[in-house]
Design an enzyme around this catalytic site. Structure first.
Site, PDB file in Angstrom:
ATOM      1  N   LYS A   1     -43.110  -3.690   0.885  1.00 54.94           N
ATOM      2  CA  LYS A   1     -42.452  -4.126  -0.629  1.00 54.94           C
ATOM      3  C   LYS A   1     -43.414  -3.587  -1.715  1.00 54.94           C
ATOM      4  O   LYS A   1     -43.000  -2.922  -2.605  1.00 54.94           O
ATOM      5  CB  LYS A   1     -42.459  -5.459  -0.834  1.00 54.94           C
TER       6      LYS A   1
ATOM      7  N   ARG B   1     -36.054  -0.797   0.246  1.00 55.07           N
ATOM      8  CA  ARG B   1     -36.610  -0.369   1.698  1.00 55.07           C
ATOM      9  C   ARG B   1     -35.525   0.446   2.637  1.00 55.07           C
ATOM     10  O   ARG B   1     -34.303   0.165   2.285  1.00 55.07           O
ATOM     11  CB  ARG B   1     -37.029  -1.484   2.271  1.00 55.07           C
TER      12      ARG B   1
ATOM     13  N   GLY C   1     -47.012   2.021  39.433  1.00 54.84           N
ATOM     14  CA  GLY C   1     -46.431   0.915  39.777  1.00 54.84           C
ATOM     15  C   GLY C   1     -47.158  -0.204  38.752  1.00 54.84           C
ATOM     16  O   GLY C   1     -48.087  -0.915  39.040  1.00 54.84           O
ATOM     17  N   THR C   2     -46.666   0.092  37.329  1.00 60.88           N
ATOM     18  CA  THR C   2     -47.496  -0.802  36.465  1.00 60.88           C
ATOM     19  C   THR C   2     -47.298  -2.087  36.410  1.00 60.88           C
ATOM     20  O   THR C   2     -48.033  -2.988  35.860  1.00 60.88           O
ATOM     21  CB  THR C   2     -47.290  -0.167  34.821  1.00 60.88           C
ATOM     22  N   ASN C   3     -46.301  -2.606  37.199  1.00 60.71           N
ATOM     23  CA  ASN C   3     -45.877  -4.153  37.184  1.00 60.71           C
ATOM     24  C   ASN C   3     -47.098  -4.681  38.207  1.00 60.71           C
ATOM     25  O   ASN C   3     -47.973  -5.475  37.567  1.00 60.71           O
ATOM     26  CB  ASN C   3     -44.603  -4.453  37.932  1.00 60.71           C
TER      27      ASN C   3
ATOM     28  N   ARG D   1     -39.178   4.442  48.138  1.00 56.60           N
ATOM     29  CA  ARG D   1     -40.418   3.638  48.658  1.00 56.60           C
ATOM     30  C   ARG D   1     -40.196   3.015  49.719  1.00 56.60           C
ATOM     31  O   ARG D   1     -39.259   2.204  49.924  1.00 56.60           O
ATOM     32  CB  ARG D   1     -40.837   2.695  47.501  1.00 56.60           C
TER      33      ARG D   1
ATOM     34  N   ARG E   1     -35.906   1.016  46.015  1.00 56.11           N
ATOM     35  CA  ARG E   1     -36.842  -0.215  46.833  1.00 56.11           C
ATOM     36  C   ARG E   1     -35.839  -0.393  48.289  1.00 56.11           C
ATOM     37  O   ARG E   1     -34.631  -0.984  48.004  1.00 56.11           O
ATOM     38  CB  ARG E   1     -36.835  -1.229  45.901  1.00 56.11           C
TER      39      ARG E   1
END
Lengths: 879, 879
Positions: B22, B336, B765-767, B617, B561
């Site tokens: 703002k 904005r 496999g970032t999980n 996989r 999977r």
């Protein structure tokens, strides 16, 4: 081009990696001009190449072997396969590390149907020639061609029976010819081809067999137990045969330059006349002591004494030698640094320094720190052990010997112990609830769980004998008995004995003897302390553990696990009240009951540690570990807690986690229940104030577990500091205290630069760090490890030893990043690995301030730290 | 010295980080010469400093505020607190990111008992003056001093009742004076001190209140939902008051330069004459549309149109503007970039390019990729939603709207679906056994588990609406009902509706409408594809998912999977036979039954993917996930399997693990049961051969999960290659195939240089990698996260978003080390994060080849990848 074969005259002792221990020492002795039967060594690299080439020997290596063989023939003046004066050889394995009895040997190679005749003529002793031949056929058949050994024995027995002979020696030359005939027939029958008559073919097959034996089952197991990499391979030594069985002026023996049991500086050994090595082993005739050789063959004895002295001085260590006398002539077959008991190791090391033969540093490097363990724990009386019957074998989880009556739960163990019984606690697996029962037991035996299972870790911490993961036993805790594989049943109250050093379990009570430490031990420890730069702390939760550790040289507590204190009978109830509390007020009320007890604990520890630093880790395990899980116990506890069983069950159910090791524990408990951290801070600070009033200067170190993000540490530290400052103000006291963190989650290591800003110290919790870095829970690893060993994926349990490559990389990142923002950041390790020599060397390398280990490993750590410092200064010298 | 306060004339739009959105835009408009009420901005750094200084405003900042105030007074020619011509101000928050309604505003500041009289005189409107004053007292009391708002409302209502007034506007000046009196009395009563009369004190308190409001509950929640860091802080804008409620030539309004719902290029907005902003919001009077301003005040309208055009051209984006008309004079209070619907975002971006205002790259950067999600899923019909009754709120786990009858287990859900019912599956939590039931449901609702729980992950994969972790509901699966917090009960078969985008749950069936994609969508996707360098693949296990993904632009499967295939009704039995097999032969027999089915699956996938790469996989989850755990089911299965229930129970018990996520799963299954890997290899290779026979060129990629050591990969790869080569030889075919690995265990990342030697590709496999790096199980994290949010330790679920600092460091190490030994190593990501724009940017930065995400996130990933490429080339340009 790589050279794969070395004449003994081309090598020396420094070439151990290439030539193996035996080959290097044979070369060294050859160089010293000692009487060594001539020969050559095929290198360990040839073995590695053999495996790379899918278990074949490359053309170039085979060619080199026969070129070298030809040189040896020239040197000796005999020819391989020459019936008139044959060159006969032994083929023996020899790796970098000594692996006695693990791999294969073939003697008398080069004999065939015509050569044996020549040998008979040459020696004028046909019985000797055919005896040698039949031994060769059996050995070659068994070792090289995998013909069952027992089949040969059956043939031999048959001939003996037919001829009315009792002993082998009762068989004459003719009988031996018959045995040879039958052996050859047997060989042809089993293998479908004749026994090979070409000595060159015999040689190549024998070399391959030795290479193969590197990966036989027992060699693999031995390597795993002794941390020997499978990639090293074995060398092969091909050496001219000499015979101790050529009549009464021949013989064979083994001797040590000093006594390997006691370390006493006196030649020690035995020999047999007219015998080969295997006869000594067979034990049919009783050998004479080495002293008696003086009377039998004075000149040979004198020569041997000279050689022994030369070798000890040359190697600057006690030697273990093998020799053969062939028709009055002495031959040295092997020398190596002698294996010795822990007591002997200390005495020899100290004596060699006093004799001026070696420096203190060299003395320290000669002792395997792990050996010290044996000196610190009770052992079985050897005679009693000899008579004892082993009923099963588990993992040697915590060393020492223990005997007692079996009990199957912590409570009955405690009751029995209270009425004065010696107790062995037998469980399928232990959990923190069993701590009290473990504490009163002489030893612990479990059916499940590896070297780093709960039972193993806690027992080692307590310095108590433990055999874990004994899957041979079928343990029925509830029914109060276990059975062995052969069905023998042991009931509650029956006596058994455990050897935590071998993993063996014995029926009945086997007499034990206490540990005793010699003056040599003190000397070595003193030298270690002068040399090392790492401080050695201990992991201790009780005054008795702490006192023991101080006695063994600990310079502080690196890990006091506060949760163990809560399992004691008088505390667990208040702790459980705390867990079931539904409001902060109720929780605070329960914590208020625990405060004075925990404070007393810390007062005891601070006083015992005599001003040494004490690192106190705040509550770590998930809360459900403190609650029962069986219906009956739940109902009982609910009644005691005055809540409904349903409520308690719901709570226990709510606390259940899918992966508790990565769940609500460690500092996460302090975030959800800040009042626990407040109480623990109060206990620590008030205890320190009280002890300091008596003129001490305790600087308590508070350690926050399981940090994964700097914000967590900030939050918990804020609670600690706020509480501590308030107490100090209340008491109008100024006092130093430190707040640091465990580094036991990979992310903590990876963000160490951020975390270091908030931490006074890092203590690496390598137990959890290893599990998370590997993604392998040590409680569950047991199920897969066998397959991993069999397939040579892992050589040993990755959670049992610090993994320098992966976990070590995280430690390095964390150390460097941490010190990059705080150069004086104190670094330590408090995982189980803190007492392991290889980890200690790595911690030294990373510039750690201290390692912390269980009390009984403190001496090991002191020595290992000294060795690391020596290695370091040697490296520096080299640079 | 840091400058903490800026006159509007000193700033510009580029100073958003310092002045907030703002403030920066007010400064920019001031610079453009637009009619902006004058004032100044206190920077976000002052806010940060406020928190650093323990929530106090430093002397130097206070001094700077009043120096700047004095400058403003000079500029305006009015004085703060001057009764003759008072300078009255608004005090408004304004952070870097727009957080509408989250923080506090105070209007009319500067009024007190004397100034109000002056204002009455000056305006000749005492009612206006006292109305302004009473508004200020209430606002200041509520916002700054935490006096309950409702207390003021009660006083106002009392006066209205006494005077028989219905609306506020019915109250005259005298009544307003009475209200002021009572407000002041109320204030004094509650606060124990008089309402502050010193305008400077009012100002400083108001500034502090705005700073404080940065950390109010709703702002924190908003930030967490929108990934806005808590460290940013808010700026404070102090601006001269202008009044839209000074009579019929005054007014106030809001307008967009284009339609924010549709994107149509036509001014859109509304206004109210003789009103303040809050009146517009209150909705008592109906505003007029912006077009009507042309008739009411033609000149002001013309001026506004000019300004709107100027602003849009200046900002090169659709603007959202606030304005006030004070006695015929137009003032701009804010501009904005306007928030807009997904559809509008696309249209505006495309239109702006066509109008030549911006480049394609700029257009792509204007669209928030996450917004696209809304276009791809069904939504509720707005009118129907308005009428619906919300009964609870959970986590918005997977977007979309769904309506159906509730069922509490997978089986009844399936049965109901088969008879044509629309189904919502309601579970405490889901497990892989529920897959079938989830598949037939319109949406999934769970009582436990976070944004990355099983239900959430699988539902997102299926593109199915899911609300997870709704702890407000008490779900009794076995009894077939759930209750809401107010006790309302919903039985099996009752209708409910789920909004997966908001997490809201509604009673009854709320009408939904299907997703529809516009031509603008295709245009944006096409521009994205021209721009990006990352390939976008999908995670898909079924032909229907794969087909959907291809339609949405996927260029391959990054993660198939295989275990999901085994849960289907016709397969689970054979799979369970495989698990209970006691010999390799029995296991092979069961696997032989699975082979043709799995092969069919792969044929379907290969055909659907039309030559795009497919990464398969191998079996990953622990085997116990495939077995039942309830007694009745175990007995039933035992009978089917023709084994005893006891045997089956023993087996299930043996499979039990303490930490299954770190247990016997992933490649560890292939090590212990190589025959599984053999079967899966056979299925893959035979399927590829068959599909290739039809003229395709499938190059299958086999991916080994959960590798922690290169030896594991070597071992499993060896099985794969041996099996594959055998099949190719059998079929007399040559075919390319790749074998690679997941990088999902920290140690794999740390030893990537070793692993790369054996791997054709890495897929992160970032999980799991995140969970292990944090030591935090996502299934168990729910219990601690609330406390972590409350204590500002975490700002959002660390497993839900890729942690660039810790996990990102591991990814960087692995990428660099892997490519250091194999420069052309293919790198991809297949965790849930693969569809998250911030992760995609990071993967681009690390030089990945592709990201893989669930089908419905493919368009998001395409756009995000384009944005990453643009940002990258801009960075390059700057270098």
């Amino acid at each position: 081009m790589t050279k794969y074969v070395y004449m003994f005259s081309e090598g020396n002792a420094s070439m151990r990696n290439l030539l193996g221990g035996k080959g290097a020492n044979l070369a060294e002795m050859t160089g010293l001009g000692l009487p060594v039967p001539r020969g050559f060594t095929i290198t360990t690299e040839a073995c590695t190449r053999y495996y790379e080439d899918n278990e074949t020997i490359a053309q170039e290596i085979e060619a080199e072997i026969f070129e070298t063989l030809a040189k040896a023939e020239d040197l000796i003046g005999k020819k391989f396969g020459d019936p008139n004066d044959p060159y006969l050889v032994s083929v023996r394995s020899g790796s970098r590390a000594s692996m006695p009895g693990m791999m294969d040997t073939i003697l008398n190679l080069g004999l065939n149907d015509t050569v044996v005749e020549g040998l008979a003529k040459l020696t004028g002793n046909p019985r000797f020639a055919y005896d040698s031949y039949r031994r060769f056929i059996a050995m070659f058949g068994d070792v090289v061609m995998e013909v069952e050994k027992s089949l040969f024995e059956e043939e031999l027995d048959a001939v003996k029976e037919e001829r009315g002979a009792k002993l082998d020696t009762d068989l004459d030359a003719d009988a031996m010819k018959e045995v040879v005939k039958r052996y050859k027939a047997l060989y042809a029958r089993v293998k479908g081809e004749d026994f090979p008559q070409d000595p060159r073919e015999q040689l190549m097959e024998a070399v391959k067999a030795v290479f193969r034996s590197w990966n036989n089952e027992r060699a693999i197991v031995y390597r795993r137990m002794n941390d020997i990499p499978g990639s090293w391979g074995t060398a092969v030594n091909v050496q001219e045969m000499v015979y101790g069985n050529m009549g009464n002026t021949s013989g064979t023996g083994v001797a040590f330059t000093r006594n390997p049991s006691t370390g006493e500086n006196k030649l020690y050994g035995e020999f047999l006349m007219n015998a080969q090595g295997e006869d000594v082993v067979a034990g049919i005739r009783t050998p004479q002591t080495i002293d008696q050789l003086k009377e039998v063959m004075p000149e040979v004895y004198e020569q041997f004494i000279q050689i022994a002295e030369t070798l000890e001085k040359h190697y600057r260590d006690m030697q273990d030698m093998e020799f053969t006398i062939e028709r009055g002539k002495l031959f040295m077959l092997q020398t190596r640094n002698g294996k010795r008991t822990a007591a002997a190791a200390l005495k020899v090391a100290v004596d060699l320094v006093e004799e001026g033969m070696i420096s203190k540093e060299e003395a320290l490097l000669k002792i395997d720190p792990k050996q010290l363990d044996a000196l610190l724990h009770p052992t079985f009386v050897p005679a009693a052990l000899k008579a004892a019957k082993s009923i099963a074998k588990g993992l040697p989880a915590s060393p020492g010997a223990a005997t007692g009556r079996v009990y199957f739960d912590a409570e009955s163990a405690t009751v029995a112990s209270e009425r004065g019984e010696k107790v062995i606690l037998v469980r399928v697996e232990t959990s923190p609830e069993d701590i009290q029962g473990m504490n009163v037991s002489q030893g612990i035996l479990t059916g499940r769980g590896g070297m780093t299972s709960h039972a193993a870790v806690v027992a080692r911490g307590m310095g108590k004998c433990c055999v874990s993961g004994c899957s041979e036993l079928s343990i029925r805790e509830k029914d109060g008995y276990f059975t062995t594989e052969d069905g023998t049943r042991f009931n509650e109250g029956d006596w058994i004995s455990l050897d935590g050093t071998t993993g063996l379990i014995y029926a009945g009570a086997v007499e034990t003897q206490d540990a005793s430490l010699s003056g040599d031990f003190d000397t070595i420890m003193q030298w270690s302390d002068e040399t090392r730069t790492l401080k050695i702390r201990t992991n201790a939760d009780t005054v008795s553990d702490a006192a023991m550790a101080v006695k063994l040289g600990a310079e502080g507590i690196g890990l006091c696990r506060t949760e163990h204190m809560f399992f004691e009978a008088d505390r667990i109830f208040a702790f459980r009240q705390m867990i079931v509390a539904k409001t902060v007020e109720a929780r605070r009320a329960a914590l208020a009951k625990l405060l004075p007890m925990q404070k007393e604990d810390f007062i005891g520890l601070f006083e015992t540690m005599q001003g040494f630093p004490v690192t106190i880790r705040f509550l770590d395990p998930p809360l459900h570990e403190f609650l029962p899980h069986e219906d009956a116990e739940i109902n009982k506890l609910a009644a005691e807690l005055k809540i409904s069983s349903d409520d308690l069950k719901t709570l226990i159910n709510d606390l259940h986690e899918l992966n508790p090791m990565m769940g609500h524990r460690g500092c996460r408990l302090a975030v959800t229940y800040p009042e626990i951290a407040e109480m623990q801070t109060r206990a620590v600070i008030e205890a320190a104030i009280e002890v300091n009033k008596k003129g001490n200067n305790v600087i308590p170190e508070i350690m926050i577990p399981l940090i994964c993000d700097v914000q967590e540490l900030k939050f918990v530290k804020n609670i600690v500091v706020k509480t501590a400052e308030q107490i100090l103000a209340e008491n109008n006291v100024k006092m130093e205290y430190h707040v640091g963190t465990m580094i036991e989650i990979p992310r903590a290591a990876l963000t160490a630069d951020e975390i270091a800003r908030e931490a006074d110290f890092f203590s690496f919790g390598t137990n959890d760090l290893t599990q998370m870095t590997y993604g392998l829970s040590r409680d569950d690893a047991g199920k897969i490890l066998d397959a991993y060993y069999q397939n040579k994926i892992f050589e040993s349990d990755p959670t049992a030893r610090l993994d320098l490559i992966g976990v070590g990389k995280l430690m390095k990142i964390a150390s460097q990043d941490g010190r990059s923002v705080k150069p004086d950041l104190k670094l330590g390790i408090c995982g189980e690995h803190g007492g392991d020599p290889s980890s200690i060397a790595y911690c030294h390398e990373l510039g750690f301030n201290y390692v912390s280990c269980s009390p009984f490993r403190v001496p090991i750590a002191r020595l290992a730290a000294a060795q690391a410092a020596i290695a370091d200064s040697e490296n520096l010298g080299q640079k």
